[in-house]
Design a protein around this motif. Structure first.
Motif, PDB file in Angstrom:
ATOM      1  N   SER A  33      49.509  53.064  48.235  1.00 17.19           N
ATOM      2  CA  SER A  33      49.741  52.204  47.085  1.00 17.19           C
ATOM      3  C   SER A  33      51.226  51.978  46.875  1.00 17.19           C
ATOM      4  N   LYS A  35      52.565  51.601  44.136  1.00 13.68           N
ATOM      5  CA  LYS A  35      52.920  52.148  42.829  1.00 13.68           C
ATOM      6  C   LYS A  35      53.406  53.585  42.971  1.00 13.68           C
ATOM      7  N   ARG A  36      54.534  53.737  43.650  1.00 17.27           N
ATOM      8  CA  ARG A  36      55.110  55.057  43.825  1.00 17.27           C
ATOM      9  C   ARG A  36      55.848  55.452  42.555  1.00 17.27           C
ATOM     10  N   SER A  37      56.262  56.715  42.475  1.00 16.00           N
ATOM     11  CA  SER A  37      57.036  57.145  41.324  1.00 16.00           C
ATOM     12  C   SER A  37      58.332  56.355  41.285  1.00 16.00           C
ATOM     13  N   GLN A  78      63.181  56.103  48.325  1.00 12.07           N
ATOM     14  CA  GLN A  78      62.147  57.003  47.816  1.00 12.07           C
ATOM     15  C   GLN A  78      61.940  58.159  48.796  1.00 12.07           C
ATOM     16  N   HIS A  81      58.731  60.374  48.956  1.00 10.80           N
ATOM     17  CA  HIS A  81      57.468  59.708  49.292  1.00 10.80           C
ATOM     18  C   HIS A  81      57.417  59.193  50.727  1.00 10.80           C
ATOM     19  N   TYR A  88      55.458  54.758  53.219  1.00  7.80           N
ATOM     20  CA  TYR A  88      55.482  55.552  51.998  1.00  7.80           C
ATOM     21  C   TYR A  88      54.073  55.924  51.557  1.00  7.80           C
ATOM     22  N   ALA A  90      51.892  57.429  48.047  1.00  2.00           N
ATOM     23  CA  ALA A  90      51.983  57.551  46.594  1.00  2.00           C
ATOM     24  C   ALA A  90      51.523  58.914  46.102  1.00  2.00           C
ATOM     25  N   ASP A  91      50.504  59.452  46.740  1.00  4.77           N
ATOM     26  CA  ASP A  91      49.875  60.688  46.272  1.00  4.77           C
ATOM     27  C   ASP A  91      50.629  61.904  46.799  1.00  4.77           C
TER      28      ASP A  91
END
Length: 219
Positions: A33, A35-37, A78, A81, A88, A90-91
């Motif tokens: 995803s 929507k990473r940190s 990032q 990640h 990358y 996300a989890d």
């Protein structure tokens, strides 16, 4: 009757396959995803240094070393990640454990599970987290180890400070100004540090990057 039974069985198999595929895709979406940190999204990698650690506190000499390792291992926006190939995940509830094919260098043709700011392999993470992770989940032999940014830092910090793990006192060597000796020592683990088998465009800058990072950490 037999045909009807076979039809029902075939439909059941197809339905199971569809449900299984949906389950796999649902679980993988957390890995890839976008929507990473949002940890320092505005950071731009440079040859002058790397972004601050997520972990708070600790020995500034070791913190500077950790940021130096990042410069050649994961100097991206990032780093916590990133996995091999500048992809990358996300989890970070656990190590991603994704084996990505290596496309260049001495290990081409193999795959690697390297992940995070320190590009730790899954089995290395599992081993070191047992010794240095400050907050494992579970009991006894059924423990899991969060791969969130502060825990990536904490595990590597504890490992680098452990003189028994390396056979030398790394913090003391750094205080004596022997950063190149330390980088050489660590090159068997992080092979991009200038003395290993996978030097890259950042490797030659690492001693100066360390000095830059140390000044930041001491200030």
């Amino acid at each position: 009757m037999q045909q009807k039974t076979n039809l029902i069985a075939n439909l059941g198999i197809k339905l199971s396959l569809v449900i299984g595929l949906f389950f796999v895709l649902f679980n993988l979406q957390g890995y890839f995803s976008p929507k990473r940190s949002q940890f320092l999204e505005s950071y731009s990698p440079t040859i002058n240094g790397t972004q601050p650690l997520a972990m708070k506190g600790g020995d500034p000499y070791i913190r500077a070393l950790m940021r130096t390792i990042t410069a050649s291992e994961a100097n991206v926006t990032q780093p916590y990640h990133v996995i091999y190939g500048n992809k990358y995940v996300a989890d970070l509830t656990r190590h991603p454990e994704l084996c990505v094919p290596i496309i260049a260098g001495p290990n081409v043709g193999n795959c690697t599970t390297a992940a995070g700011r320190y590009q730790m392999l899954d089995f290395t993470w599992a081993e070191k987290a047992k010794s240095y992770h400050p907050d494992p989940d579970g009991l006894l032999w059924w423990k899991s180890y969060s791969f969130e940014p502060e825990y990536q830092d904490a595990v590597v910090y504890g490992w680098l400070k452990d003189s028994q793990a390396w056979g030398v006192d790394i913090p003391q060597l750094l205080r004596e100004g022997k950063v190149e000796e330390v980088l050489k020592l660590l090159s068997g683990t992080w092979t991009s540090l200038g003395y290993g088998i996978e030097t890259n465009s950042m490797s030659k800058y690492l001693p100066q990057i360390y000095q830059n990072m140390l000044q930041e950490e001491l200030s």
